[in-house]
Design an enzyme around this catalytic site. Sequence first.
Site, mmCIF file in Angstrom:
data_model
loop_
_atom_site.group_PDB
_atom_site.id
_atom_site.type_symbol
_atom_site.label_atom_id
_atom_site.label_comp_id
_atom_site.label_asym_id
_atom_site.label_seq_id
_atom_site.Cartn_x
_atom_site.Cartn_y
_atom_site.Cartn_z
ATOM 1 N N HIS A 141 0.836 -1.199 0.000
ATOM 2 C CA HIS A 141 0.000 0.000 0.000
ATOM 3 C C HIS A 141 0.870 1.247 0.000
ATOM 4 C CE1 HIS A 141 -3.176 -2.834 1.277
ATOM 5 N NE2 HIS A 141 -4.001 -1.956 0.754
ATOM 6 N N LYS A 145 -0.593 4.948 4.516
ATOM 7 C CA LYS A 145 -1.490 4.008 5.202
ATOM 8 C C LYS A 145 -0.994 3.779 6.631
ATOM 9 C CE LYS A 145 -3.737 -0.520 4.701
ATOM 10 N NZ LYS A 145 -5.090 0.057 4.904
#
Length: 251
Positions: A141, A145
């Site tokens: 990600h 995040k």
Amino acid sequence: MTRILLVGACGKMGAAVAECVRSDENLKIVGGVDFAERICDFPVFHDFGKVNVEADVIIDFSNVSLLDDILSFALKNKIPAVIATTGYNEEQIAKIHTAAKQIPIFFTFNMSIGVNLLCSLAKKAAQILGSNFDIEIVEKHHNQKLDAPSGTALMLANAVNEVFDDRLYYEYDRHSKRQKRTQNEIGIHSVRGGTIVGEHDVIFAGNDEVITLSHQATSKAVFAAGAVKAAKFIVGKTAGLYEMKDVVSVE
């Protein structure tokens, strides 16, 4: 016309949901809730106490800290909710389950239809391959995040582990151990960097062969589309907890 109250309206996912709703003449965002400022074509309220519009469903892409306020508002007004925020702890997930006894709630770790299909395929692969294959999950990600591993990685691990009656444990920190891999584990690994939207690989490694099931999201639009589909589905449903497999057949 289905009227939507969008929580997290000023964020990137809020903008993606708004864009998705514009293409559906049967949907309308009647209001948003957000602490931030952004010009929208609907009123945005800074807290739930100021909301003065009537809605048929809540779509939430906000922050885990708002869960209590969202559930309180939904329960008070008997409005179904699509909870699309990730990173909840076990106590918060328990609150979602409790609220679902009174109102319909749609909750999943990932709103992408493709990811939910991947989950089903991984479970099927585990059933066929059995304990002869080591299972590793890699999730990637963007560098903003906050939670790791991703909720989706845990969702995939849980689906696979069901096949083994939840006997496998999750290994997150193999670098701290100097020992061979055990057979009764699922390795889960997190990568954070750049603007990666979301990538998940489920690796089945056996003797002389490796099978990898993968999903890559290239835009946040896939999550917005899934949340909107969930919102349309949950309006009019009885109290209970719903997930993507209730919306589309992925078994």
